[in-house]
Design a protein around this motif. Sequence first.
Motif, short mmCIF file in Angstrom:
data_model
loop_
_atom_site.label_atom_id
_atom_site.label_comp_id
_atom_site.label_asym_id
_atom_site.label_seq_id
_atom_site.Cartn_x
_atom_site.Cartn_y
_atom_site.Cartn_z
N MET A 208 14.75 68.21 55.15
CA MET A 208 14.46 68.91 53.77
C MET A 208 15.52 69.14 52.83
SD MET A 208 11.15 69.92 53.68
CE MET A 208 11.19 71.62 52.73
N GLY A 209 16.82 69.19 53.38
CA GLY A 209 17.76 69.45 52.42
C GLY A 209 18.54 68.15 51.97
N ASP A 210 17.97 66.92 52.39
CA ASP A 210 18.87 65.84 52.34
C ASP A 210 18.67 65.21 50.84
OD1 ASP A 210 20.17 63.23 52.41
OD2 ASP A 210 18.60 62.40 53.76
N SER A 211 19.97 65.17 50.18
CA SER A 211 19.94 64.84 48.84
C SER A 211 19.07 63.40 48.53
CB SER A 211 21.42 64.87 48.34
OG SER A 211 22.07 63.83 49.02
N ARG A 212 19.18 62.50 49.61
CA ARG A 212 18.41 61.45 49.42
C ARG A 212 16.84 61.32 49.71
NH1 ARG A 212 21.93 57.75 53.74
NH2 ARG A 212 21.49 60.16 54.50
N ASN A 213 16.45 62.67 49.94
CA ASN A 213 14.94 62.66 50.64
C ASN A 213 14.21 63.71 49.50
OD1 ASN A 213 12.75 62.29 52.01
ND2 ASN A 213 13.62 63.21 53.80
N PRO A 214 14.35 63.61 48.25
CA PRO A 214 13.57 64.70 47.23
C PRO A 214 12.34 64.62 47.30
CG PRO A 214 14.46 62.80 46.03
CD PRO A 214 14.79 62.58 47.42
N ASP A 215 11.30 63.57 47.72
CA ASP A 215 10.00 63.39 47.90
C ASP A 215 9.47 64.27 48.96
OD1 ASP A 215 9.96 61.43 45.99
OD2 ASP A 215 9.85 59.76 47.42
#
Length: 276
Positions: A208-215
Amino acid sequence: MEKQEFLELFEVATKAAKSAARGDGKNSPAVSRCVDAMVRLRDAPEFLAFELVTDPKYPHIGKSHVLLMDHKNSRIQSEATLLYTLWIKYLYATGRKQSQHRDRVHNQQVVKNKIKEKLVEKEKKNKKCVEMKISTTTGDSNREKVREILHKSLSKVANEVVVVGMKERVASCDSLSVAASVESAMFERLGCFEGTQKAKYRSILFNMGDSRNPDLRRKVLLGEISGERLVTMKKEEMASYKIQMEVQKIKEKARDKEENRVKSMMMFQSDSMIMT
């Protein structure tokens, strides 16, 4: 020209026109007085002419066109036509200006109302957030920490979306309530954070917080992925699209390698059988 002068000139014109109507002279003194008065009336300011022509206190100004424009004397008739044509232009022009002014006032009022509505809505939203924060307090420090982390992750979405329509949808979402809802689903399904499902908690919070995972966080905020669904998703499903593609390539590469290994074994066995 002042109001009184305008009224006096108009009275001179009408009286002279009546006097000229009783005479026969085309260029009589009465005709000249009437024409001269109307010529001077043409110099009246637009606002003054509009005010007096439309003022119900002076109905004779508007009605006198019959006497002047239909006068038997051609000079009076011609000058009256010019004068009334000019006044009609004033009426239309001033009417348009007043209409535009009303439109401007209306538009300004609409803008003010919208701003007021937004301020009221914002105030209600802030109040709702405060009330929700109070009402959704669990009393469990671990649960509150999870909600805080989720809220922080969901709050990133507003700065990550660029499409106007999407921005409006995101702006209408309450990240605090969504975070509380997701945490509740996690707690109900996984139990407490320090329990046997701690690894699952960490996996969800990381993705949820991963900068590479905005979707992922955008879909959760917009309700496209519910808290209940998020809890049941595998690590690969929660990963960003890029990572999913990388995992897919690794799997395909491993599958190809395995297929090649099997083919090699089959060929080796086949060669062995031929040799025997």
